[in-house]
Motif scaffolding. Structure first.
Motif, PDB file in Angstrom:
ATOM      1  N   PRO A   1      -6.058  -1.398  -6.705  1.00 48.42           N
ATOM      2  CA  PRO A   1      -7.076  -0.430  -6.287  1.00 48.42           C
ATOM      3  C   PRO A   1      -6.467   0.977  -6.185  1.00 48.42           C
ATOM      4  N   ALA A   2      -7.292   1.963  -6.480  1.00 46.86           N
ATOM      5  CA  ALA A   2      -6.899   3.375  -6.306  1.00 46.86           C
ATOM      6  C   ALA A   2      -8.062   4.094  -5.634  1.00 46.86           C
TER       7      ALA A   2
ATOM      8  N   GLN B   1      -4.787   6.834  -1.996  1.00 53.52           N
ATOM      9  CA  GLN B   1      -4.195   5.555  -1.607  1.00 53.52           C
ATOM     10  C   GLN B   1      -4.188   4.618  -2.806  1.00 53.52           C
ATOM     11  N   GLY B   2      -3.047   4.037  -3.052  1.00 56.07           N
ATOM     12  CA  GLY B   2      -2.919   3.053  -4.122  1.00 56.07           C
ATOM     13  C   GLY B   2      -2.375   1.755  -3.559  1.00 56.07           C
ATOM     14  N   GLU B   3      -2.764   0.655  -4.166  1.00 55.40           N
ATOM     15  CA  GLU B   3      -2.333  -0.656  -3.669  1.00 55.40           C
ATOM     16  C   GLU B   3      -2.012  -1.559  -4.846  1.00 55.40           C
TER      17      GLU B   3
ATOM     18  N   VAL C   1       0.849  -1.191   0.000  1.00 52.66           N
ATOM     19  CA  VAL C   1       0.000   0.000   0.000  1.00 52.66           C
ATOM     20  C   VAL C   1       0.884   1.240   0.000  1.00 52.66           C
ATOM     21  N   ALA C   2       0.461   2.245  -0.719  1.00 58.27           N
ATOM     22  CA  ALA C   2       1.094   3.567  -0.627  1.00 58.27           C
ATOM     23  C   ALA C   2      -0.012   4.588  -0.349  1.00 58.27           C
ATOM     24  N   ARG C   3       0.268   5.480   0.568  1.00 58.11           N
ATOM     25  CA  ARG C   3      -0.764   6.443   0.984  1.00 58.11           C
ATOM     26  C   ARG C   3      -0.121   7.829   1.023  1.00 58.11           C
ATOM     27  N   ILE C   4      -0.723   8.748   0.308  1.00 60.58           N
ATOM     28  CA  ILE C   4      -0.183  10.106   0.213  1.00 60.58           C
ATOM     29  C   ILE C   4      -1.190  11.072   0.817  1.00 60.58           C
ATOM     30  N   GLU C   5      -0.773  11.737   1.864  1.00 62.35           N
ATOM     31  CA  GLU C   5      -1.669  12.684   2.528  1.00 62.35           C
ATOM     32  C   GLU C   5      -1.559  14.042   1.845  1.00 62.35           C
TER      33      GLU C   5
END
Lengths: 142, 217
Positions: free
Chosen positions: B95-96, B64-66, B52-56
């Motif tokens: 998923p995005a 969030q991308g996975e 998972v990558a999550r950018i605030e």
């Protein structure tokens, strides 16, 4: 919120998921009999005559639709369609196809799986002798 | 690259450089189904795992991308516990999502919504007509172009998803995210050139619970 509460939350979610799964089960559904697995639309995967694979015949048109109401429709390898009724014997080891009033075909069920039906019919021919024809059927995709 | 593309890339790079980025592994458990009409269908258990990558972007807004390996499929039972047919389909899924968050004193509540695109990599049937001692395992044979009956498998799945979860940031140097998610495929996974009258389109539908551990970049 401490770790214990956190774990409680996780367990609650898992229990909800398990409950959703459990709700899907309909306990009123009766266990299927062999007729359940046989009543499908079948096509030919292969044919053997006296143990030899038939390779020089186009079998792609063949269809055998065995319906839940014990009627059937068959499309032969040349596209001719006929219909009638079907049944199993008491021990569920033989399949009978009734075409018209007097024409009965009796097949031995050699193998039955969810995605496979092997039938064998024995024919006596005055010139050739006894023919053991084995049909391996597979269901049409749905 | 045209000017618009360059501008979008520049803005994205600016946002990411300013934003808080977290990445981490994800594992979870899922319950899925495919058939719309089957009196025997129950939810099938599966697992998923990946990254998972999550950018605030803002305090309350993240993207969030996975990338996941995800098991889906269907299961049919009688007696409520004896399976006679089960398909386990393995997908590579991306998923995005847009993620909204609301902080409380102890944790952060997050709500995700987005889309996914998945590729059906492999399938395996397990079936029996004589009970659990006679299970037959078969690989799923893909039909890539229409067969004699016009049937074809569609291996690309697209769908929508939504989820709720909590982010807990008091475990070491990273964050834990626990999420409950629902995903609904919009693509039929099978099709016919001419649909038969009893055609039963199958679409993926998944309920999942997952745990991610996110580390700050």
């Amino acid at each position: 919120m401490n770790k214990l509460s956190y774990i409680r939350g996780l367990l609650a979610i898992l229990m909800i998921a398990a409950a959703i799964s459990g709700c899907e089960v309909d306990s009123s559904v009766e266990p299927p009999e062999k007729e359940f697995f046989i009543s499908k639309d079948w096509k030919i995967k292969g044919v053997q005559v006296n143990g030899a694979e038939v390779t020089n015949t186009d079998l792609s048109l063949y269809r055998l639709s065995l319906n839940e109401d014990f009627t059937f429709t068959r499309i032969g390898i040349e596209g001719a369609e006929e219909s009638g009724s079907w049944n199993l014997n008491a021990s569920k080891t033989q399949l009978f196809l009734f075409v018209g009033q007097a024409n009965e075909e009796r097949y031995f069920i050699i193998d039955l799986q969810v995605r496979k039906l092997v039938l064998q019919i024995i024919q006596d021919d005055n010139k050739i002798g006894t023919l053991e024809i084995k049909y391996e059927l597979e269901p049409l995709r749905d | 690259m045209n000017r618009l593309g360059f501008l979008i890339l520049f803005l994205a790079a600016t946002i990411v450089s300013e934003a808080q980025v977290t990445v981490g592994p994800k594992v979870g458990f899922s319950l899925s189904r495919q058939k719309e009409t089957s009196p025997y269908q129950v939810l099938k258990q599966g697992v998923h795992y990946g990254g998972v990558a999550r950018i605030e972007i803002l305090d309350f807004l993240s993207i969030q991308g996975e990338i996941l390996v995800s098991q889906k499929g269907y299961r049919e039972e009688f007696d409520g516990d004896q399976a006679f047919d089960e398909l386990t389909s393995t997908y590579l899924e991306i998923p995005a999502m847009v993620s909204l968050s609301k902080a409380t004193n102890d944790f952060t509540i997050i709500a995700n919504a987005g889309v996914y695109n998945a590729f059906w990599q492999a399938g395996e049937f397990q079936s029996t007509i004589d009970g659990p001692d006679a299970i037959i395992t078969e690989s799923y044979q893909f039909v890539s172009s229409p067969d004699a009956s016009g049937y074809k498998d569609n291996r690309v799945d697209f769908g929508v998803l939504g989820g709720l979860g909590i982010l807990y940031d008091r475990f070491g140097s990273g964050n834990f995210i626990l999420e409950f998610r629902y995903a609904k495929g919009l693509s039929k996974i099978n099709s016919f050139e001419v649909e038969p009258s009893d055609y039963n389109p199958r679409k993926n539908e998944t309920f999942s619970v997952s745990l991610s551990y996110m580390l700050f970049l």
